[in-house]
Design a protein around this motif. Structure first.
Motif, PDB file in Angstrom:
ATOM      1  N   GLN A  34     -27.844 -46.164 -13.162  1.00  0.00           N
ATOM      2  CA  GLN A  34     -28.282 -47.002 -14.238  1.00  0.00           C
ATOM      3  C   GLN A  34     -27.544 -46.243 -15.407  1.00  0.00           C
ATOM      4  OE1 GLN A  34     -32.389 -47.638 -15.160  1.00  0.00           O
ATOM      5  NE2 GLN A  34     -32.758 -47.617 -12.736  1.00  0.00           N
ATOM      6  N   TRP A  35     -26.572 -47.341 -15.930  1.00  0.00           N
ATOM      7  CA  TRP A  35     -25.837 -46.704 -17.368  1.00  0.00           C
ATOM      8  C   TRP A  35     -26.765 -47.053 -18.411  1.00  0.00           C
ATOM      9  CZ3 TRP A  35     -21.965 -43.892 -18.852  1.00  0.00           C
ATOM     10  CH2 TRP A  35     -21.678 -43.953 -20.046  1.00  0.00           C
ATOM     11  N   ARG A  36     -26.518 -45.807 -19.356  1.00  0.00           N
ATOM     12  CA  ARG A  36     -27.189 -45.754 -20.374  1.00  0.00           C
ATOM     13  C   ARG A  36     -26.487 -45.604 -21.963  1.00  0.00           C
ATOM     14  NH1 ARG A  36     -29.749 -43.833 -16.300  1.00  0.00           N
ATOM     15  NH2 ARG A  36     -32.042 -44.223 -16.064  1.00  0.00           N
ATOM     16  N   ASP A  37     -26.560 -46.574 -22.761  1.00  0.00           N
ATOM     17  CA  ASP A  37     -25.547 -46.055 -23.849  1.00  0.00           C
ATOM     18  C   ASP A  37     -25.615 -44.777 -24.605  1.00  0.00           C
ATOM     19  OD1 ASP A  37     -23.946 -48.226 -23.314  1.00  0.00           O
ATOM     20  OD2 ASP A  37     -25.286 -49.751 -24.727  1.00  0.00           O
ATOM     21  N   GLU A  38     -26.928 -44.422 -24.467  1.00  0.00           N
ATOM     22  CA  GLU A  38     -27.346 -43.269 -25.155  1.00  0.00           C
ATOM     23  C   GLU A  38     -26.320 -42.122 -24.507  1.00  0.00           C
ATOM     24  OE1 GLU A  38     -31.176 -45.444 -24.821  1.00  0.00           O
ATOM     25  OE2 GLU A  38     -29.420 -45.017 -23.606  1.00  0.00           O
ATOM     26  N   ALA A  39     -25.971 -42.129 -23.469  1.00  0.00           N
ATOM     27  CA  ALA A  39     -25.003 -41.228 -22.960  1.00  0.00           C
ATOM     28  C   ALA A  39     -24.015 -40.861 -23.787  1.00  0.00           C
ATOM     29  CB  ALA A  39     -24.566 -41.545 -21.513  1.00  0.00           C
ATOM     30  N   LEU A  40     -23.318 -41.958 -24.531  1.00  0.00           N
ATOM     31  CA  LEU A  40     -22.318 -41.877 -25.275  1.00  0.00           C
ATOM     32  C   LEU A  40     -22.190 -40.719 -26.553  1.00  0.00           C
ATOM     33  CD1 LEU A  40     -21.349 -45.663 -25.530  1.00  0.00           C
ATOM     34  CD2 LEU A  40     -20.049 -43.755 -24.220  1.00  0.00           C
ATOM     35  N   GLY A  41     -23.661 -40.308 -26.678  1.00  0.00           N
ATOM     36  CA  GLY A  41     -23.677 -39.159 -27.759  1.00  0.00           C
ATOM     37  C   GLY A  41     -23.559 -37.802 -27.122  1.00  0.00           C
ATOM     38  N   PHE A  42     -23.257 -37.821 -25.810  1.00  0.00           N
ATOM     39  CA  PHE A  42     -22.822 -36.409 -25.278  1.00  0.00           C
ATOM     40  C   PHE A  42     -21.165 -36.374 -25.225  1.00  0.00           C
ATOM     41  CE2 PHE A  42     -26.940 -37.464 -23.805  1.00  0.00           C
ATOM     42  CZ  PHE A  42     -27.824 -36.274 -23.675  1.00  0.00           C
ATOM     43  N   ASP A  43     -20.936 -34.981 -25.013  1.00  0.00           N
ATOM     44  CA  ASP A  43     -19.469 -34.786 -24.816  1.00  0.00           C
ATOM     45  C   ASP A  43     -18.905 -35.212 -23.516  1.00  0.00           C
ATOM     46  OD1 ASP A  43     -19.601 -33.503 -27.131  1.00  0.00           O
ATOM     47  OD2 ASP A  43     -19.746 -31.495 -26.618  1.00  0.00           O
ATOM     48  N   ARG A  44     -19.812 -35.049 -22.458  1.00  0.00           N
ATOM     49  CA  ARG A  44     -19.063 -35.545 -21.209  1.00  0.00           C
ATOM     50  C   ARG A  44     -20.272 -36.018 -20.322  1.00  0.00           C
ATOM     51  NH1 ARG A  44     -16.182 -31.818 -16.813  1.00  0.00           N
ATOM     52  NH2 ARG A  44     -15.554 -33.486 -15.322  1.00  0.00           N
ATOM     53  N   VAL A  45     -20.023 -37.449 -19.570  1.00  0.00           N
ATOM     54  CA  VAL A  45     -20.925 -38.160 -18.856  1.00  0.00           C
ATOM     55  C   VAL A  45     -20.486 -37.937 -17.341  1.00  0.00           C
ATOM     56  CG1 VAL A  45     -22.167 -40.045 -18.539  1.00  0.00           C
ATOM     57  CG2 VAL A  45     -21.528 -39.296 -20.894  1.00  0.00           C
ATOM     58  N   PHE A  46     -21.452 -37.694 -16.471  1.00  0.00           N
ATOM     59  CA  PHE A  46     -21.288 -37.972 -14.919  1.00  0.00           C
ATOM     60  C   PHE A  46     -22.179 -39.013 -14.693  1.00  0.00           C
ATOM     61  CE2 PHE A  46     -20.872 -33.302 -16.052  1.00  0.00           C
ATOM     62  CZ  PHE A  46     -19.587 -32.979 -15.320  1.00  0.00           C
ATOM     63  N   TYR A  47     -21.550 -40.175 -14.329  1.00  0.00           N
ATOM     64  CA  TYR A  47     -22.265 -41.457 -13.926  1.00  0.00           C
ATOM     65  C   TYR A  47     -21.973 -41.520 -12.451  1.00  0.00           C
ATOM     66  CZ  TYR A  47     -23.117 -46.477 -13.718  1.00  0.00           C
ATOM     67  OH  TYR A  47     -23.560 -47.514 -13.447  1.00  0.00           O
ATOM     68  N   LEU A  48     -23.184 -41.306 -11.672  1.00  0.00           N
ATOM     69  CA  LEU A  48     -23.320 -41.345 -10.151  1.00  0.00           C
ATOM     70  C   LEU A  48     -23.838 -42.594  -9.945  1.00  0.00           C
ATOM     71  CD1 LEU A  48     -22.902 -38.331 -10.985  1.00  0.00           C
ATOM     72  CD2 LEU A  48     -24.431 -37.904  -9.068  1.00  0.00           C
ATOM     73  N   PHE A  49     -23.161 -43.114  -8.903  1.00  0.00           N
ATOM     74  CA  PHE A  49     -23.356 -44.590  -8.312  1.00  0.00           C
ATOM     75  C   PHE A  49     -23.294 -44.860  -7.038  1.00  0.00           C
ATOM     76  CE2 PHE A  49     -19.207 -45.161  -9.808  1.00  0.00           C
ATOM     77  CZ  PHE A  49     -18.986 -45.863  -9.038  1.00  0.00           C
ATOM     78  N   ASP A  50     -23.957 -45.631  -6.382  1.00  0.00           N
ATOM     79  CA  ASP A  50     -23.655 -45.896  -4.661  1.00  0.00           C
ATOM     80  C   ASP A  50     -23.243 -47.332  -4.758  1.00  0.00           C
ATOM     81  OD1 ASP A  50     -26.010 -47.387  -4.744  1.00  0.00           O
ATOM     82  OD2 ASP A  50     -27.018 -45.931  -3.697  1.00  0.00           O
ATOM     83  N   GLU A  51     -23.172 -47.698  -3.411  1.00  0.00           N
ATOM     84  CA  GLU A  51     -22.560 -49.122  -3.082  1.00  0.00           C
ATOM     85  C   GLU A  51     -23.508 -50.277  -3.724  1.00  0.00           C
ATOM     86  OE1 GLU A  51     -19.552 -51.680  -1.777  1.00  0.00           O
ATOM     87  OE2 GLU A  51     -19.629 -49.575  -1.586  1.00  0.00           O
ATOM     88  N   ALA A  52     -24.759 -50.086  -3.860  1.00  0.00           N
ATOM     89  CA  ALA A  52     -25.777 -50.908  -4.301  1.00  0.00           C
ATOM     90  C   ALA A  52     -25.694 -51.167  -5.983  1.00  0.00           C
ATOM     91  CB  ALA A  52     -27.366 -50.392  -3.990  1.00  0.00           C
ATOM     92  N   MET A  53     -24.986 -50.246  -6.456  1.00  0.00           N
ATOM     93  CA  MET A  53     -24.988 -50.229  -7.917  1.00  0.00           C
ATOM     94  C   MET A  53     -23.471 -50.148  -8.431  1.00  0.00           C
ATOM     95  SD  MET A  53     -27.824 -49.648  -8.935  1.00  0.00           S
ATOM     96  CE  MET A  53     -28.024 -49.601 -10.695  1.00  0.00           C
ATOM     97  N   LEU A  54     -22.482 -50.935  -7.539  1.00  0.00           N
ATOM     98  CA  LEU A  54     -21.297 -51.063  -7.736  1.00  0.00           C
ATOM     99  C   LEU A  54     -20.755 -52.071  -8.995  1.00  0.00           C
ATOM    100  CD1 LEU A  54     -18.390 -50.208  -6.904  1.00  0.00           C
ATOM    101  CD2 LEU A  54     -18.438 -51.826  -5.083  1.00  0.00           C
ATOM    102  N   ASP A  55     -21.606 -53.115  -8.890  1.00  0.00           N
ATOM    103  CA  ASP A  55     -21.291 -54.072  -9.708  1.00  0.00           C
ATOM    104  C   ASP A  55     -21.678 -53.817 -11.266  1.00  0.00           C
ATOM    105  OD1 ASP A  55     -20.353 -55.997  -8.009  1.00  0.00           O
ATOM    106  OD2 ASP A  55     -22.242 -56.982  -8.048  1.00  0.00           O
TER     107      ASP A  55
END
Length: 145
Positions: free
Chosen positions: A93-114
């Protein structure tokens, strides 16, 4: 800021998260791992304890005490009680609050591809964000196009 998209394919999240968390800790940075579901947080907590018998990755769950001392902190919200500058969105799940960090690791699988594609398009429109895509190739992570 950098956003790394990691598409999980074939390797379970409980194997990927400790690998990435260890690499972050080796750089001297702190990491906040975010997932909305307690079940996933519990799975990742157990994985961080048992991923390598020869090493120890200091970590804890938010609210369990001593959040500020944790190198790796697991939480259901993107609030870094450990003063982390790196955040891992482990539940796809993407969260815009992550943009307040220096680096983001966004993990997703096939179900979250869209959802991941939507987040990619949104981030590409931001001048201050450098999105990068990673995929597995014979068990190793390789930066993709």
């Amino acid at each position: 800021m950098q956003v790394d998209f990691y598409q999980l394919a074939g390797t379970p999240i409980e194997k990927v998260v400790p690998q990435l968390a260890t690499k972050v800790a080796e750089t001297g940075e702190r990491l906040l791992i975010v997932a909305a579901e307690d079940r996933l947080l519990d799975l990742l907590d157990e994985a961080l304890w048992t991923h390598e018998a020869a090493s120890f990755l200091p970590h804890g769950k938010a609210g369990a005490g001593s959040d500020a001392e944790q190198v790796v902190l697991l939480s259901d919200e993107p609030a870094a009680g450990n003063a982390a500058r790196f955040v891992m969105l482990a539940d796809g799940q993407w969260r815009d609050e992550a943009l307040g960090f220096d680096r983001v690791f966004y993990l997703f699988d096939e179900a979250m591809l869209d959802d991941a594609r939507s987040a990619w398009r949104s981030l590409m429109a931001k001048d201050s964000v450098e999105p990068r895509y990673w995929k597995q190739d014979h068990g190793r992570w390789r930066q993709g196009p």
